[in-house]
Design an enzyme around this catalytic site. Structure first.
Site, PDB file in Angstrom:
ATOM      1  N   GLU A 213      -7.956   7.581  31.952  1.00 29.35           N
ATOM      2  CA  GLU A 213      -8.842   6.613  32.588  1.00 29.35           C
ATOM      3  C   GLU A 213     -10.040   6.360  31.674  1.00 29.35           C
ATOM      4  OE1 GLU A 213      -9.569   8.918  36.027  1.00 29.35           O
ATOM      5  OE2 GLU A 213      -7.889   8.096  37.166  1.00 29.35           O
ATOM      6  N   ARG A 219     -19.435  12.260  35.852  1.00 27.68           N
ATOM      7  CA  ARG A 219     -18.593  13.032  36.759  1.00 27.68           C
ATOM      8  C   ARG A 219     -17.103  12.954  36.443  1.00 27.68           C
ATOM      9  NH1 ARG A 219     -19.242  10.417  42.628  1.00 27.68           N
ATOM     10  NH2 ARG A 219     -21.444  10.792  42.173  1.00 27.68           N
ATOM     11  N   ARG A 408     -15.725  19.880  38.881  1.00 23.87           N
ATOM     12  CA  ARG A 408     -16.568  19.322  39.942  1.00 23.87           C
ATOM     13  C   ARG A 408     -17.062  20.417  40.887  1.00 23.87           C
ATOM     14  NH1 ARG A 408     -14.997  13.272  41.961  1.00 23.87           N
ATOM     15  NH2 ARG A 408     -15.110  12.278  39.909  1.00 23.87           N
TER      16      ARG A 408
END
Length: 434
Positions: A213, A219, A408
């Site tokens: 991506e 993040r 995360r």
């Protein structure tokens, strides 16, 4: 070094050999000090110039910061020293000299940009607060593994080189595999389902995933650590129970075993273990609550995905971890099962931290015919996934699971501003080395 003593173990009256890095040198004229740092802390080396060998003093005070040295001498009590003791050296060896021009300051007195820190990660890791992040990360993974075992789960390892992507699409890194096209795996999803369909009913994996991506945000990563679970004869509520246990176990382990690291990060006062029962909010209720905050420029409607602004608005409203359940079927992947009494609703769920999404999961579609329909509805060719779909002809039990983002989890627990701070050598659009 068999005769080496860690600085934290040096006691007055001992004769020791300590080894580590030159943290700083303070020359006060007739007396000077070298602060030596190792994995356990720092210790002061005292040089009384008029009373010591000239070559020893010259070597000790002439060495550049961050050089590796070995010092032997007597430990004496000194209340004014950083740790209450100091060493009067009898010998000092420069094991490895450092270049005087350092690309960043490991003492932390001078800040460095993130790119500089990552380009020089070895030096960056010499900072106490950076070490603390990775000590805590290691404790999180230890606690997570232990909690999965408490849930009678078996640790597995699935392939990272695959013939097809987990969810299709273009967000894949292609590679050449002995003349054939292959891809780096986006997720262990399909493989962990296959294993949950065997007689090994509950499985977990902690391993890398790869997503092509083109993000450039604080993040997102292109190589991340996924903490995955899959359980046979489980529904989405069982999977959410496991999520609660795993996330809470991570917090509890940090509270019990990482007080020094929390102090290094100045988090010892504000760190709290969350309640084990996280609120479970339906997608429909979440939309209503977000709209009621008035924080968005446009009202959300049924079928909308949640933007970062929407997640933050709901997170502020809830004030802690929470689940969003019963997502629209059209939003969730083909392998997520729909509710039996309403095919417009899926059994998919997300675990949210007030700052961001942590977990995506749900009950899986275990019926072969329905699974094939799901592929076709999302424009995927079932024949490309035949290794996966054919196993659903041979007695696949109901099953559920989730994927939890490892970085995360670290990022939200420690309040880090950038996810790259939670991984040693991050991979993103701009970074392939080191």
């Amino acid at each position: 070094m068999q005769d080496r003593t860690y600085t934290a173990d040096a006691e007055p009256g001992d004769d020791v050999t300590v080894a580590g890095w030159v943290h700083e040198i303070r020359d006060l004229g007739g007396i000077a000090f070298l602060i030596l740092r190792d994995a356990t802390g720092k210790i002061q080396i005292k040089f009384e110039k008029d009373e010591m060998d000239e070559d020893l003093v010259e070597t000790g005070l002439g060495v550049a910061r961050e050089s590796v040295v070995k010092v032997s001498g007597a430990v004496e009590e000194e209340p004014r020293a950083p740790t209450g003791v100091e060493v009067t050296p009898e010998s000092l060896e420069v094991v490895s000299a450092a270049d005087p021009e350092l690309p960043l300051d490991p003492s932390g007195k001078v800040d460095a940009e993130m790119s500089t820190r990552l380009d020089n990660r070895t030096l960056d890791l010499r900072k106490e607060e950076v070490q603390a992040v990775f000590e805590i990360r290691a404790e999180i993974l230890r606690a997570v593994r232990e909690q999965f075992r408490e849930f009678d789960s078996t640790e597995i390892t699935t392939p990272k080189i695959v013939a097809t992507g987990t969810e299709g699409g273009t967000e894949l890194f292609p590679i050449t595999y002995f003349g054939e096209e292959a891809f780096m795996n986006q997720s262990p999803q399909l493989f962990k389902q296959l294993i949950a369909g065997s007689n090994i009913e509950r499985v977990f994996e902690i391993g890398p995933i790869f997503r092509a991506e083109e993000h450039n945000t604080p993040r997102h990563l292109n190589e991340a650590t996924s903490i995955d679970f899959e359980g046979a004869f489980c529904d989405q509520n069982d999977a959410m129970d496991v999520v609660e246990g795993v996330v809470t176990a991570a917090y509890e382990a940090i509270s019990a075993n990482c007080q020094d690291e929390l102090e290094a990060l100045s988090l010892e006062e504000e760190f709290e273990v969350p309640d084990k029962a996280f609120p479970r909010i339906s997608y429909e209720d979440a939309i209503e609550r977000i709209n009621a905050t008035g924080e968005l420029d446009e009202q959300l409607v049924w079928g909308d995905d949640l933007s970062t602004a929407a997640e933050e608005a709901l997170g502020a409203d809830v004030g802690g971890h929470y689940f969003i359940t019963d997502w629209p079927s059209e939003i969730k992947p083909f392998y997520i099962k729909d509710h039996d009494d309403d095919e417009q609703l899926s059994t998919g769920f997300d675990l949210m931290h007030p700052r961001m999404e942590l977990v995506s999961g749900g009950q899986r579609e275990h019926r072969h015919e329905k699974l094939i329909e799901g592929f076709e509805q999302q424009g995927l060719d079932p024949d490309q996934f035949e290794y996966y779909t054919k196993m659903f002809k041979y007695g696949m039990p109901p099953h559920a699971g989730f994927g939890l983002g490892g970085e995360r989890l670290v990022m939200t627990i420690l309040g880090l501003e950038n996810i790259r701070e939670a991984v040693l050598f991050p991979r993103d659009r701009q970074r392939l080395s080191p």
